[in-house]
Design an enzyme around this catalytic site. Structure first.
Site, PDB file in Angstrom:
ATOM      1  N   CYS A   1      40.165 -27.787  -5.021  1.00 43.41           N
ATOM      2  CA  CYS A   1      41.316 -28.595  -4.539  1.00 43.41           C
ATOM      3  C   CYS A   1      42.575 -27.773  -4.748  1.00 43.41           C
ATOM      4  O   CYS A   1      43.300 -27.970  -5.720  1.00 43.41           O
ATOM      5  CB  CYS A   1      41.400 -29.918  -5.293  1.00 43.41           C
TER       6      CYS A   1
ATOM      7  N   ALA B   1      45.649 -26.784  -2.938  1.00 49.45           N
ATOM      8  CA  ALA B   1      47.075 -26.824  -2.542  1.00 49.45           C
ATOM      9  C   ALA B   1      47.969 -27.251  -3.717  1.00 49.45           C
ATOM     10  O   ALA B   1      47.554 -28.061  -4.537  1.00 49.45           O
ATOM     11  CB  ALA B   1      47.263 -27.775  -1.374  1.00 49.45           C
ATOM     12  N   PRO B   2      49.178 -26.691  -3.795  1.00 50.36           N
ATOM     13  CA  PRO B   2      49.811 -25.743  -2.870  1.00 50.36           C
ATOM     14  C   PRO B   2      49.461 -24.278  -3.133  1.00 50.36           C
ATOM     15  O   PRO B   2      50.003 -23.394  -2.494  1.00 50.36           O
ATOM     16  CB  PRO B   2      51.301 -25.986  -3.102  1.00 50.36           C
ATOM     17  N   GLY B   3      48.581 -24.029  -4.103  1.00 46.44           N
ATOM     18  CA  GLY B   3      48.107 -22.665  -4.328  1.00 46.44           C
ATOM     19  C   GLY B   3      48.624 -21.985  -5.571  1.00 46.44           C
ATOM     20  O   GLY B   3      48.360 -20.799  -5.778  1.00 46.44           O
TER      21      GLY B   3
ATOM     22  N   LYS C   1      47.757 -22.410  -8.783  1.00 47.44           N
ATOM     23  CA  LYS C   1      46.639 -22.005  -9.647  1.00 47.44           C
ATOM     24  C   LYS C   1      45.735 -21.001  -8.926  1.00 47.44           C
ATOM     25  O   LYS C   1      45.217 -20.071  -9.542  1.00 47.44           O
ATOM     26  CB  LYS C   1      45.840 -23.221 -10.103  1.00 47.44           C
TER      27      LYS C   1
ATOM     28  N   ASP D   1      41.117 -27.129   0.723  1.00 47.31           N
ATOM     29  CA  ASP D   1      41.982 -28.297   0.649  1.00 47.31           C
ATOM     30  C   ASP D   1      41.691 -29.197   1.838  1.00 47.31           C
ATOM     31  O   ASP D   1      41.281 -28.729   2.901  1.00 47.31           O
ATOM     32  CB  ASP D   1      43.464 -27.934   0.607  1.00 47.31           C
TER      33      ASP D   1
ATOM     34  N   ASP E   1      36.804 -31.133   2.750  1.00 46.79           N
ATOM     35  CA  ASP E   1      36.738 -32.093   1.653  1.00 46.79           C
ATOM     36  C   ASP E   1      35.658 -31.649   0.672  1.00 46.79           C
ATOM     37  O   ASP E   1      34.467 -31.660   0.989  1.00 46.79           O
ATOM     38  CB  ASP E   1      36.416 -33.479   2.224  1.00 46.79           C
TER      39      ASP E   1
ATOM     40  N   ASP F   1      40.654 -28.634 -10.129  1.00 49.66           N
ATOM     41  CA  ASP F   1      41.908 -29.279 -10.509  1.00 49.66           C
ATOM     42  C   ASP F   1      41.980 -30.559  -9.679  1.00 49.66           C
ATOM     43  O   ASP F   1      42.498 -30.565  -8.570  1.00 49.66           O
ATOM     44  CB  ASP F   1      43.091 -28.346 -10.228  1.00 49.66           C
TER      45      ASP F   1
ATOM     46  N   CYS G   1      46.602 -33.289 -14.002  1.00 51.31           N
ATOM     47  CA  CYS G   1      47.981 -33.422 -14.484  1.00 51.31           C
ATOM     48  C   CYS G   1      48.232 -34.854 -14.939  1.00 51.31           C
ATOM     49  O   CYS G   1      49.302 -35.418 -14.731  1.00 51.31           O
ATOM     50  CB  CYS G   1      48.995 -32.984 -13.429  1.00 51.31           C
TER      51      CYS G   1
END
Length: 270
Positions: A102, A104-106, A108, A126, A153, A170, A222
């Site tokens: 997963c 985006a936005p990139g 990591k 993504d 997905d 993530d 997060c």
């Protein structure tokens, strides 16, 4: 939310979390160490100071990181310090075949690419094309070519045609670690959390199937909600006894003036 935090962390720690959630976030960036060391960066750009947590982090004294020359030259990217610890926990090498489920936005993803010295292979997925493009744009700006971006997905196992030595998941989450940046999350419907927990479990199942024996998975969020973090991993380990926890860490928002984050390094038995 306050009741949940109090039950999970106690009253004193909850008060610290809530106070931190109402502070203005620091302007945190990650030095692109593929191109320049942090020491060299700090000498060249005195408007930045060292961060508190990550060895790659810098803090902009004032202004917007995206408007700096360093950002335009691909020497720094915007990323919170806690988030920077995730790729380091996975610790990929130059020969690894890595999956970012997963991406985006990139932030990591590109950190993984940097740690691999732009070698090896990273497949990143993504769900949305416009978000996949964000990853491509970030990788291009930072000069990384070992990142291969896919739209899809990651709950659909049929998308994948190989296994990986290291996997970053993530996952989607309630976002309760980033309330200082996204205060509107406080007003989200708490019932939606149950659906997110099911998606996280499905993604973990797919990560298990895609990880080679002896390989590693990092699961991160997060959020600081233990139902999405420690409890999620407990259920996963119980279902898959050949997986074990190598390291598990929760960073609370008040500890380093950073986002709240959870990360867990898992290893699959040979």
């Amino acid at each position: 939310m306050v009741k949940m935090f109090s039950a999970q962390y106690g009253k004193e720690t909850t008060e610290k979390i809530l106070l931190a959630d109402n502070e203005i976030p620091l302007k945190s960036g990650r030095v692109n160490t593929y191109k320049i060391s942090r020491d060299e960066f700090l000498k060249k750009y005195p408007e930045f100071t060292p961060g508190y947590l990550s060895p790659d982090s810098v803090l902009l004294k004032e202004g917007n990181i995206a408007h700096t020359e360093a950002f335009k030259e691909g020497l720094v990217t915007i990323q919170d310090e806690s988030s920077q610890m995730v790729a380091r926990l996975l610790n990929p090498g130059e020969d690894d075949v890595v999956l970012d489920m997963c991406g985006a936005p990139g932030s990591k993803t590109t950190h993984l690419g940097t740690l691999m010295n732009n070698k090896g292979l990273i497949d990143v997925y993504d769900l949305y094309p416009h978000k996949a493009k964000l990853i491509e744009d970030n990788a291009k700006r930072l000069g990384l070519s070992n990142i291969h971006v896919h739209t899809g997905d990651s709950t659909d196992l049929s998308l994948f045609d190989k296994q990986y030595t290291k996997i970053l998941l993530d996952g989607p989450c309630s976002g309760l670690g980033v309330l200082s940046r996204k205060p509107e999350i406080k007003y989200h419907d708490s019932n939606a959390m149950d659906e997110i927990i099911l998606i996280q479990a499905k993604l973990l199942e797919n990560a298990y199937s895609l990880c080679i024996k002896g390989g590693n998975i990092v699961y991160s969020t997060c959020t600081i909600n233990k139902k999405e973090n420690e409890k999620q991993i407990e259920k996963f380990i119980k279902k898959h006894p050949d997986m074990h926890v190598v390291e598990e860490r929760t960073i609370l928002p008040f500890e380093y003036h950073s986002d709240g984050f959870y990360m867990c390094l898992l290893e699959k038995d040979v």
